[in-house]
Design an enzyme around this catalytic site. Structure first.
Site, PDB file in Angstrom:
ATOM      1  N   THR A  21      -6.444  16.564  20.147  1.00  0.00           N
ATOM      2  CA  THR A  21      -6.782  15.925  21.416  1.00  0.00           C
ATOM      3  C   THR A  21      -8.209  15.385  21.416  1.00  0.00           C
ATOM      4  OG1 THR A  21      -5.298  17.542  22.432  1.00  0.00           O
ATOM      5  CG2 THR A  21      -6.671  16.244  23.906  1.00  0.00           C
ATOM      6  N   ASN A 100       2.190  20.181  24.959  1.00  0.00           N
ATOM      7  CA  ASN A 100       1.910  20.824  26.240  1.00  0.00           C
ATOM      8  C   ASN A 100       2.894  20.342  27.309  1.00  0.00           C
ATOM      9  OD1 ASN A 100       0.950  18.322  27.234  1.00  0.00           O
ATOM     10  ND2 ASN A 100      -1.126  18.755  26.581  1.00  0.00           N
ATOM     11  N   PHE A 101       2.747  20.909  28.517  1.00  0.00           N
ATOM     12  CA  PHE A 101       3.686  20.589  29.597  1.00  0.00           C
ATOM     13  C   PHE A 101       3.182  19.427  30.464  1.00  0.00           C
ATOM     14  CE2 PHE A 101       5.995  24.967  29.877  1.00  0.00           C
ATOM     15  CZ  PHE A 101       6.295  24.882  28.535  1.00  0.00           C
ATOM     16  N   TRP A 537      -1.929  29.193  26.482  1.00  0.00           N
ATOM     17  CA  TRP A 537      -2.328  28.197  25.484  1.00  0.00           C
ATOM     18  C   TRP A 537      -3.612  27.491  25.896  1.00  0.00           C
ATOM     19  CZ3 TRP A 537       2.524  27.218  28.088  1.00  0.00           C
ATOM     20  CH2 TRP A 537       3.558  28.053  27.638  1.00  0.00           C
ATOM     21  N   HIS A 538      -4.523  28.217  26.527  1.00  0.00           N
ATOM     22  CA  HIS A 538      -5.760  27.635  27.059  1.00  0.00           C
ATOM     23  C   HIS A 538      -6.984  28.365  26.512  1.00  0.00           C
ATOM     24  CE1 HIS A 538      -3.365  26.440  30.974  1.00  0.00           C
ATOM     25  NE2 HIS A 538      -3.036  25.689  29.933  1.00  0.00           N
ATOM     26  N   HIS A 581      -5.700  23.898  33.936  1.00  0.00           N
ATOM     27  CA  HIS A 581      -5.110  23.709  32.622  1.00  0.00           C
ATOM     28  C   HIS A 581      -6.081  22.829  31.833  1.00  0.00           C
ATOM     29  CE1 HIS A 581      -0.903  25.107  33.854  1.00  0.00           C
ATOM     30  NE2 HIS A 581      -1.740  25.373  34.849  1.00  0.00           N
TER      31      HIS A 581
END
Length: 618
Positions: A21, A100-101, A537-538, A581
């Site tokens: 990212t 990711n969502f 996942w953070h 998030h």
């Protein structure tokens, strides 16, 4: 993308380790200067045009698949029943933005201002917002969406010319109405637009979806593919970075990175950097690479047999969001089109066909969020709960055994807890069944109320466990080492259960499945949390941006202490966790990372191209 033969032994101005990212964001901005050459080394596959990534509404489809997922195991957790957990992270071009969502969320302004308070000039909300706007193009919801649900937003809080496409996605508006109205009746305020730094209340979130195609907008589609034909932008995939190489230097001199060693098809190879080496491999891999390169504590490096070059607390101050959920069966007398329909193979197949026509459920996102203070969740007990954790903090301070800088971080966390205008609890309405104890029944509709621990007091660690770069690091989040973290999750559950006494939730659901109506005492709720909580996942903090005397690994320009030209540009630099998030923040770090190369701190440069910034360095 290029072949390995075009890399080995060659020299680039910048070698970026990790095409995730932040890494692709940084590479795209650096290569706006045509005279600057950049190489990105990515350990995973390209995954270009992969429908498992591009098509939304496939939550978790890539999780556990080694083609896409690192699937890191943690150490057994001493304070969580000795359980081991698995941390999914994106393996491939785009990093975790591939899996990711796609919730697009910014933190509250105070959480970012805390970075500056901890000793990082220029890292504050005002500048964060500028870079966040620079990263996105916001698309207003369609008229058909607004006719179903009256969306509100403030244009000045958004960007309209950035690479990432964002929008308020299509959603299950009946579930959003149920959740939002209940939150207001519970005392939460309605937030017109949470992207301006005030997230305390209840609101509808955006998603990084492109409404022109209803596909995921992520680092690869936004920052790599539009720029892949630049002759100065090179990417090599299936190239795992092993360590950073340094020029020989006297014992007390700062180190200068000259390149990196990487593994490709089983061979160990070298590429050179004339200006900078940048680690952008995330909060799990970046500390491991630093330690394999000789940067870390002597204790860790001696254990893995690596000669120490720089003493730094690499891999410490790790903070991780953990989450779990509750689930409820919706009243069948009200029509809901929830994700539960997707469990039917024929229906799911039909939705994929509809997606090709830009219709159907694959346009949906997770939209209903509430961030509330502890005082709203439990007004009678919150003063004693806060007093309890404050007492523990004061005891720990008096012990003299705290790592440098931790007391200051805890003080900021306590200030947040005491401030009724700032959020402590995160609650999310997922329109479908998303818990793990009970089993959903065909033909029924559910809502899962998920919740996240945002500001953990516990601190963990991530360290290399051997000198082999193929050996995954030892991950110890230290879940619930500070019992207040567990207590905060208990308060989430109690608040969510209290929604059953509040309209319209009271009449909108007919049954609580998980944890179930029989789970009522604090101890029973704790057992449910132990059994079901997982990583969000953070992860942040493993290469913290702090003053060196306060446990820092990088300075405010993201340069690793003790080096002249090695930087870390990813979420590992975040020193104190945020109530959000993390993907939007990862893009901000990549965008802002460019400025650090100019040697300038003035963020008025936001209106200047990255190419001009780099030119200013020369």
């Amino acid at each position: 993308m290029i072949n390995v033969e075009e890399v080995v032994g060659e020299t680039f101005d910048y070698v970026i380790c990790g095409g995730g990212t932040a890494g692709l964001t940084l590479a795209a901005r650096l290569t706006e200067n045509p005279s600057t050459s950049v190489l990105v080394l990515e350990a995973g596959l390209p995954h270009i045009n992969d429908p498992k990534i591009l098509v939304p509404c496939q939550f978790g489809v890539t999780f556990g698949d080694p083609k896409y997922d690192w699937f890191f195991p943690t150490l057994p957790q001493k304070y969580s029943k000795d359980k081991e957990y698995f941390w999914s992270r994106g393996k491939g071009l785009g990093g975790s933005s591939i899996m990711n969502f796609y919730a697009w969320i910014r933190p509250p302004a105070g959480d970012i201002d805390a970075f500056e308070k901890l000793g990082n000039p220029g890292w504050n909300w005002e500048d964060y917002a500028k870079y966040a706007n620079r990263s996105e193009t916001f698309h207003e919801p369609s008229e058909s969406q607004k006719s179903l649900y009256p969306h509100t937003f403030e244009p000045s809080y958004h960007g309209f010319s950035g690479p990432i496409q964002t929008t308020i996605p299509h959603h299950v508006h009946t579930v959003d109405e149920l959740f939002q109205a209940t939150m207001l009746n519970k005392g939460a305020k309605a937030v017109k637009d949470p992207f301006g730094g005030d997230t305390t209340g209840s609101w509808i979130a955006s998603a990084n979806l492109d409404p022109r195609t209803w596909t995921r907008s992520y680092a690869t589609t936004a920052y790599y593919l539009p720029n892949k034909d630049r002759p100065n932008f090179k990417v090599l995939t299936e190239a795992l970075v092993a360590k950073v190489l340094f020029a020989d230097a006297p014992a007390d001199a700062e180190l200068t990175a000259t390149g990196v060693e990487f593994i490709h098809e089983g061979k160990t190879l070298v590429v050179h950097a004339s200006k900078e080496v940048i680690l952008s491999t995330g909060a799990i891999k970046s500390p491991q690479i630093l330690e394999l390169s000789g940067i870390g504590t002597k204790e860790v490096l001696d254990k893995i047999g690596v000669a120490q070059k720089v003493e730094l607390p690499v891999g410490e101050n790790v903070q991780e969001h953990t989450f779990l959920g509750t689930s409820f069966e919706l009243n069948p007398n009200i029509h809901h089109e929830t994700y539960d329909l997707m469990r039917g193979p024929a229906f799911a197949a039909e939705q994929l066909k509809l997606h090709t026509e830009l219709k159907g459920m694959h346009r949906l996102g997770i939209t209903s969020f509430a961030y509330i203070p502890l005082s709203l969740a439990n007004p009678s007990e919150s003063p004693s709960l806060i007093a309890s954790v404050e007492s523990r903090v004061e005891e720990a301070k008096k012990s003299g055994n705290l790592p440098p800088g931790l007391a200051e971080q805890w003080d900021i966390q306590l200030e947040t807890l005491k401030d009724d205008t700032l959020p402590d609890l995160e609650i999310v309405a997922f329109p479908g069944f998303f818990t793990t104890v009970s089993t959903p029944e065909p033909g029924k509709s559910y809502v899962s109320i998920l919740f996240v621990l945002n500001h953990p007091f516990s601190r963990g660690s991530i360290h290399a466990k051997s000198s082999d770069p193929l050996d995954q690091p030892a991950i110890d989040p230290n879940y619930f080492e500070n019992d207040f973290d567990l207590e905060m999750l208990v308060q989430h559950v109690k608040f969510i259960k209290s929604m059953l006494d509040t309209e319209p939730f009271k009449s909108g659901v007919i049954r609580e499945l998980d944890p179930g109506p029989e789970c009522t005492t604090d101890e029973e709720i704790r057992e449910y949390i132990y059994a079901t909580h997982v990583s969000s996942w953070h992860t942040i903090g493993s290469c913290s941006m702090l003053p060196r005397a306060k446990g820092g690994v990088v300075d405010p320009k993201l340069k690793v202490y003790g080096t002249t030209n090695l930087r870390v540009v990813d979420l590992s630099i975040v020193p104190l966790h945020i109530a959000a998030h993390t993907q939007a923040t990862a893009y901000v770090i990549g965008e802002k990372g460019v400025v650090s190369f100019s040697g300038l701190n003035s963020l008025s440069l936001i209106d200047t191209s990255a190419a001009d910034i780099i030119k200013g360095e020369a």
